[in-house]
Write a protein that holds these residues in place. Structure first.
Motif, PDB file in Angstrom:
ATOM      1  N   GLN A 314     -19.670  -6.811 -87.653  1.00  0.00           N
ATOM      2  CA  GLN A 314     -18.804  -7.787 -88.310  1.00  0.00           C
ATOM      3  C   GLN A 314     -19.346  -8.169 -89.683  1.00  0.00           C
ATOM      4  N   VAL A 315     -20.670  -8.294 -89.799  1.00  0.00           N
ATOM      5  CA  VAL A 315     -21.272  -8.620 -91.093  1.00  0.00           C
ATOM      6  C   VAL A 315     -21.059  -7.466 -92.074  1.00  0.00           C
ATOM      7  N   LEU A 316     -21.170  -6.228 -91.598  1.00  0.00           N
ATOM      8  CA  LEU A 316     -20.897  -5.074 -92.454  1.00  0.00           C
ATOM      9  C   LEU A 316     -19.462  -5.109 -92.968  1.00  0.00           C
ATOM     10  N   ASN A 317     -18.542  -5.546 -92.111  1.00  0.00           N
ATOM     11  CA  ASN A 317     -17.148  -5.666 -92.532  1.00  0.00           C
ATOM     12  C   ASN A 317     -16.990  -6.761 -93.579  1.00  0.00           C
ATOM     13  N   ASP A 318     -17.562  -7.943 -93.307  1.00  0.00           N
ATOM     14  CA  ASP A 318     -17.349  -9.100 -94.160  1.00  0.00           C
ATOM     15  C   ASP A 318     -18.098  -9.006 -95.480  1.00  0.00           C
ATOM     16  N   ASN A 319     -19.318  -8.460 -95.450  1.00  0.00           N
ATOM     17  CA  ASN A 319     -20.162  -8.478 -96.646  1.00  0.00           C
ATOM     18  C   ASN A 319     -20.205  -7.145 -97.385  1.00  0.00           C
ATOM     19  N   ALA A 320     -20.092  -6.037 -96.650  1.00  0.00           N
ATOM     20  CA  ALA A 320     -20.170  -4.714 -97.270  1.00  0.00           C
ATOM     21  C   ALA A 320     -18.816  -4.036 -97.368  1.00  0.00           C
ATOM     22  N   GLY A 321     -17.762  -4.654 -96.839  1.00  0.00           N
ATOM     23  CA  GLY A 321     -16.412  -4.135 -97.009  1.00  0.00           C
ATOM     24  C   GLY A 321     -16.163  -2.819 -96.310  1.00  0.00           C
ATOM     25  N   MET A 322     -16.733  -2.621 -95.121  1.00  0.00           N
ATOM     26  CA  MET A 322     -16.505  -1.369 -94.395  1.00  0.00           C
ATOM     27  C   MET A 322     -16.033  -1.663 -92.977  1.00  0.00           C
ATOM     28  N   GLN A 323     -15.009  -0.954 -92.548  1.00  0.00           N
ATOM     29  CA  GLN A 323     -14.520  -1.080 -91.177  1.00  0.00           C
ATOM     30  C   GLN A 323     -15.319  -0.128 -90.304  1.00  0.00           C
ATOM     31  N   VAL A 324     -16.204  -0.675 -89.496  1.00  0.00           N
ATOM     32  CA  VAL A 324     -17.144   0.123 -88.717  1.00  0.00           C
ATOM     33  C   VAL A 324     -16.454   0.718 -87.497  1.00  0.00           C
ATOM     34  N   GLU A 325     -16.631   2.014 -87.308  1.00  0.00           N
ATOM     35  CA  GLU A 325     -16.165   2.691 -86.102  1.00  0.00           C
ATOM     36  C   GLU A 325     -17.298   2.849 -85.086  1.00  0.00           C
ATOM     37  N   ARG A 326     -18.515   3.105 -85.599  1.00  0.00           N
ATOM     38  CA  ARG A 326     -19.633   3.354 -84.688  1.00  0.00           C
ATOM     39  C   ARG A 326     -20.951   3.160 -85.429  1.00  0.00           C
ATOM     40  N   ILE A 327     -21.924   2.622 -84.732  1.00  0.00           N
ATOM     41  CA  ILE A 327     -23.300   2.560 -85.223  1.00  0.00           C
ATOM     42  C   ILE A 327     -24.171   3.283 -84.205  1.00  0.00           C
ATOM     43  N   SER A 328     -24.940   4.230 -84.654  1.00  0.00           N
ATOM     44  CA  SER A 328     -25.753   5.030 -83.725  1.00  0.00           C
ATOM     45  C   SER A 328     -27.153   5.221 -84.293  1.00  0.00           C
ATOM     46  N   ARG A 329     -28.082   5.582 -83.391  1.00  0.00           N
ATOM     47  CA  ARG A 329     -29.468   5.844 -83.785  1.00  0.00           C
ATOM     48  C   ARG A 329     -29.872   7.214 -83.277  1.00  0.00           C
ATOM     49  N   ARG A 330     -30.498   7.948 -84.178  1.00  0.00           N
ATOM     50  CA  ARG A 330     -31.038   9.251 -83.797  1.00  0.00           C
ATOM     51  C   ARG A 330     -32.399   9.409 -84.463  1.00  0.00           C
ATOM     52  N   GLY A 331     -33.445   9.431 -83.648  1.00  0.00           N
ATOM     53  CA  GLY A 331     -34.799   9.544 -84.184  1.00  0.00           C
ATOM     54  C   GLY A 331     -35.126   8.354 -85.056  1.00  0.00           C
ATOM     55  N   ASP A 332     -35.521   8.611 -86.305  1.00  0.00           N
ATOM     56  CA  ASP A 332     -35.914   7.540 -87.224  1.00  0.00           C
ATOM     57  C   ASP A 332     -34.791   7.170 -88.183  1.00  0.00           C
ATOM     58  N   SER A 333     -33.546   7.434 -87.796  1.00  0.00           N
ATOM     59  CA  SER A 333     -32.409   7.181 -88.674  1.00  0.00           C
ATOM     60  C   SER A 333     -31.306   6.419 -87.955  1.00  0.00           C
ATOM     61  N   ILE A 334     -30.658   5.511 -88.663  1.00  0.00           N
ATOM     62  CA  ILE A 334     -29.473   4.804 -88.170  1.00  0.00           C
ATOM     63  C   ILE A 334     -28.269   5.282 -88.968  1.00  0.00           C
ATOM     64  N   THR A 335     -27.194   5.623 -88.265  1.00  0.00           N
ATOM     65  CA  THR A 335     -25.963   6.094 -88.900  1.00  0.00           C
ATOM     66  C   THR A 335     -24.836   5.103 -88.648  1.00  0.00           C
ATOM     67  N   VAL A 336     -24.156   4.714 -89.720  1.00  0.00           N
ATOM     68  CA  VAL A 336     -22.966   3.873 -89.626  1.00  0.00           C
ATOM     69  C   VAL A 336     -21.756   4.739 -89.961  1.00  0.00           C
ATOM     70  N   THR A 337     -20.873   4.919 -88.995  1.00  0.00           N
ATOM     71  CA  THR A 337     -19.618   5.635 -89.223  1.00  0.00           C
ATOM     72  C   THR A 337     -18.548   4.593 -89.531  1.00  0.00           C
ATOM     73  N   ALA A 338     -17.958   4.677 -90.726  1.00  0.00           N
ATOM     74  CA  ALA A 338     -17.077   3.596 -91.167  1.00  0.00           C
ATOM     75  C   ALA A 338     -16.022   4.113 -92.122  1.00  0.00           C
ATOM     76  N   GLN A 339     -15.044   3.259 -92.342  1.00  0.00           N
ATOM     77  CA  GLN A 339     -13.978   3.510 -93.303  1.00  0.00           C
ATOM     78  C   GLN A 339     -14.067   2.452 -94.396  1.00  0.00           C
ATOM     79  N   PRO A 340     -14.037   2.843 -95.694  1.00  0.00           N
ATOM     80  CA  PRO A 340     -14.121   1.839 -96.766  1.00  0.00           C
ATOM     81  C   PRO A 340     -12.884   0.960 -96.790  1.00  0.00           C
ATOM     82  N   GLU A 341     -13.108  -0.354 -96.943  1.00  0.00           N
ATOM     83  CA  GLU A 341     -12.000  -1.290 -96.868  1.00  0.00           C
ATOM     84  C   GLU A 341     -11.857  -2.190 -98.083  1.00  0.00           C
ATOM     85  N   GLN A 342     -12.950  -2.532 -98.768  1.00  0.00           N
ATOM     86  CA  GLN A 342     -12.857  -3.579 -99.780  1.00  0.00           C
ATOM     87  C   GLN A 342     -13.271  -3.128-101.175  1.00  0.00           C
ATOM     88  N   PHE A 343     -14.442  -2.555-101.316  1.00  0.00           N
ATOM     89  CA  PHE A 343     -14.961  -2.233-102.640  1.00  0.00           C
ATOM     90  C   PHE A 343     -14.507  -0.840-103.072  1.00  0.00           C
TER      91      PHE A 343
END
Length: 704
Positions: A314-343
């Motif tokens: 929700q914070v990613l949506n409100d502050n970073a302007g992205m509609q998040v579909e999924r947040i995942s972790r693989r090894g030492d990396s975090i991936t945010v799958t999202a659609q741009p909404e605001q910027f």
């Protein structure tokens, strides 16, 4: 008729923004988004005909890149309404309407003639050499005021000198015989015929026949807002269109321009030695549009972590302007799958998101990845080094390593690993607000329709959604619409007046759309339902678009049937197949995008549409198109169709960021020839983030 502006709610139901339906006109008068204006400056005034010039004559000057000028002037018996653009530093183009006060039209209350102009800069001004330009007025159509010219301008302190010679309307005084007659016989005499149908080019007139000299001087007075003008014109008014000859006591004209604001000026003069002139000009620099933003500030680097990953979404949506579909972790990396909404800038979204993820992730995470999608279509993935970002955020000296450590690649759309958060697949959203449809440029003048529009969307999964809109007319002047383009083609568009006046409440569209990625570079889309105001049917599109390539090509095919005028669910008898092969090319010249579409149009005619557009750094896109088909004279007026459009980013006018645009279009006539289906979605638009072109240009937004 085309949408100008709207407001409502976004997909997750949060308030978006309110847009004044008259934004496009009032912004000329008062808009903090506009850059410093050019009103009252030497060499920037609009002539009576529009385009940079003195009064009746053009100059070799060009306005700043991206300038748009809207002007009106009256010199009896003519009223001129002009809109001119500066899409490149070396090219000026625009259109005008001339109202002839003392001549009646056989069909309409006012006698209006439309015309296109173009001017090309040949040489820049230097210390010793003047600026040189060549141009043409009233290209194609009736060419009542058709003219061509070669002109030079030179600045000397507070004086700007212009001299040139013109053909046609600018050369009716016939000071000299054809200066180009030695090249070919066709230049000896100017053709008297014109494109009487209103849509033909009469190349036999170009630079042909006798010519006349013209010129003038502009003087910047000690009082900066005031510029004085003296002009010698090449027209003697003895061969005016429609037998409307005017008395001329002198070829010298005198006038003045007075700036009343940075972007507006009044102009007045005494012309022909016996006639007063008055006018007004509004300027707006499309390339320099900007607005100070009041968006939520980026989170501080050391912010407290959120309660869980759902809250992070929700914070990613409100502050970073992205509609998040999924947040995942693989090894030492975090991936945010999202659609741009605001910027408009993905760099800005990623910079804000980096701060949020940095506060949330444990110390074992080394990188953040952003898998950008649109309507379920994987587009691209950006990868950021966490430590380098944190260092760059605290010290500009360490930014170099971070900036050149960012990399992007084509998204595979299969972010594996542990799922930390996944958005619900089914979502409903709606929006309600005013919208204005407008059409200007036809002989029936300006047509408008103010309506309340209720739109809704139900997302069945990331790749599929139902969408629809219901419109209720609040106010309009559509009774002024008249159908005059008689032809032998089926009436596929010229029933527009019936659709707009038959019912005050109608379904504008109601369809199901589904997308798919067929391979690494191939995207597809299918749709069916009430596809637009006039047509229902089914269709599909496929697009081949390699990652970060300047080109793409695809095709669409549609079977459609005409809807009843009441815009409910009933259908008329007319049905047809329509579709096109489409090619897109980022030319690399002045940021110009070229699009060519070849195929079958709604009336069964075959042909091609050529579209050129340019997007400025401000996000404003200006474009022009022309359509040629085998319909020939059955077009109803002329043998081809054309138009201009202006897509304005709402982000440039308001204190909060938005990816939305308001589009204004100009088309001389509603015709049946060359008519295309107005599809709600197109794959090239949906896959824009496949192009990395603007990412590095917008890099500085990473820190906003």
């Amino acid at each position: 008729m085309y949408p100008l502006a709207f407001y409502g709610f976004n997909r997750v139901g949060s308030k978006r923004l309110s847009v004044c339906a008259l934004l496009a006109t009032t912004s000329f008068l008062s808009c903090s988004a506009a850059a410093d204006g050019i009103a009252g400056q030497l060499g920037t005034g609009q002539s009576d005909f529009g385009g940079v010039g003195i009064m009746q004559t053009p100059s070799a000057r060009m306005n700043p890149l991206g300038e748009m000028s809207v002007s009106f002037s009256r010199t009896a018996p003519y009223r001129r309404y002009n809109v001119f653009f500066q899409p490149t530093e070396w090219f000026e183009g625009g259109f005008r309407y001339v109202e002839v006060e003392n001549r009646q039209s056989a069909l309409f209350d006012r006698n209006l003639d439309k015309g296109f102009d173009a001017k090309l800069r040949l040489l820049d001004e230097t210390r010793y050499w003047p600026q040189l330009a060549v141009g043409a007025r009233d290209i194609g159509g009736t060419t009542l005021f058709g003219a061509e010219y070669l002109v030079a301008s030179k600045r000397w302190y507070d004086l700007d000198f212009t001299a040139g010679f013109g053909w046609g309307y600018l050369g009716n005084a016939s000071d000299i015989d054809s200066p180009l007659g030695w090249l070919a016989d066709r230049f000896d005499d100017r053709s008297e015929s014109s494109g009487a149908g209103g849509g033909e080019l009469n190349t036999g007139q170009f630079f042909a026949g006798p010519a006349a000299f013209f010129g003038g001087i502009e003087y910047q007075t000690p009082w900066n807002p005031l510029i004085l003008q003296l002009e010698y014109e090449g027209n003697n008014y003895s061969d005016e269109p429609q037998g409307n000859n005017q008395a001329q006591d002198s070829r010298f004209n005198a006038g003045a321009r007075l700036a009343i604001s940075d972007n507006a000026e009044l102009h007045a003069g005494w012309q022909r030695g016996n006639t007063a002139m008055a006018g007004i000009t509004f300027n707006l620099n499309l390339a320099g549009l900007s607005q100070v933003k009041n968006d939520p500030r980026p989170l501080p680097l050391g912010a407290e972590p959120q309660a869980d990953w759902a809250t992070v979404s929700q914070v990613l949506n409100d502050n970073a302007g992205m509609q998040v579909e999924r947040i995942s972790r693989r090894g030492d990396s975090i991936t945010v799958t999202a659609q741009p909404e605001q910027f408009r800038s993905l760099a800005q979204s990623e910079g804000r998101a980096n701060r949020i993820l940095h506060a949330q992730a444990d110390n074992s995470i080394d990188s953040f990845r952003f898998d950008w999608q649109e309507r379920g279509l994987p587009l691209r993935e950006s990868v950021h080094n966490r430590e380098q970002f944190a260092q760059a955020a605290t010290s500009a000296d360490l930014e170099y390593a971070y900036r050149y450590g960012i990399y992007a690649q084509a998204s595979l759309g299969n972010s594996a690993g542990e799922t930390l958060y996944e958005a619900p697949a089914q979502r409903f959203s709606w929006q309600l607000g005013p919208q204005i449809d407008q059409n200007f440029g036809g002989p029936d003048g300006y047509l408008y329709r103010l309506k309340a529009v209720l739109s809704g969307e139900y997302q069945t999964d990331p790749n599929g959604w139902f969408s629809g809109s219901l419109a209720w007319t609040l106010l309009d002047n559509l009774d002024n619409y008249e159908y005059i383009a008689d032809s032998n083609l089926p009436r596929v568009r010229t029933f527009i007046g019936d659709y707009l006046t038959e019912s005050s409440l109608g379904i504008e569209h109601l369809q199901y759309t589904r997308t798919a990625k067929l391979s690494d570079n191939v995207y597809a889309m299918g749709y069916g339902g009430l596809l637009e105001m006039m047509y229902a049917g089914v269709g599909s599109e496929v697009l081949y678009r390699p990652f970060d390539a300047p080109w793409a090509f695809g095709a669409d095919v549609n079977w459609v049937r005409q809807r009843e005028f009441e815009q409910r669910f009933e259908l008329r008898d007319y049905s047809t197949w329509t579709g096109h092969f489409n090619a897109y090319l980022e030319t690399g010249i002045e940021d110009v995008l070229a699009k060519v579409s070849v195929g079958r149009y709604l009336a069964g005619d075959f042909g091609a549409t050529l579209d050129f557009s340019r997007e400025f750094d401000s996000g404003v896109r200006i474009g022009a198109w022309g359509t040629w088909t085998d319909a020939g004279d059955d077009f109803g007026e002329g043998n081809f169709d054309k138009g201009l459009y202006l897509a304005m980013p709402l982000d440039a006018f308001f204190t909060f960021s938005s990816r939305e645009r308001a589009t204004i279009r100009w088309q001389p006539l509603t015709r049946d020839g060359g008519a295309r289906l107005n599809r709600q979605y197109e794959l090239y638009d949906l896959t824009q983030e496949r192009d990395m072109g603007n990412y590095w240009k917008d890099y500085d937004r990473m820190w906003r």
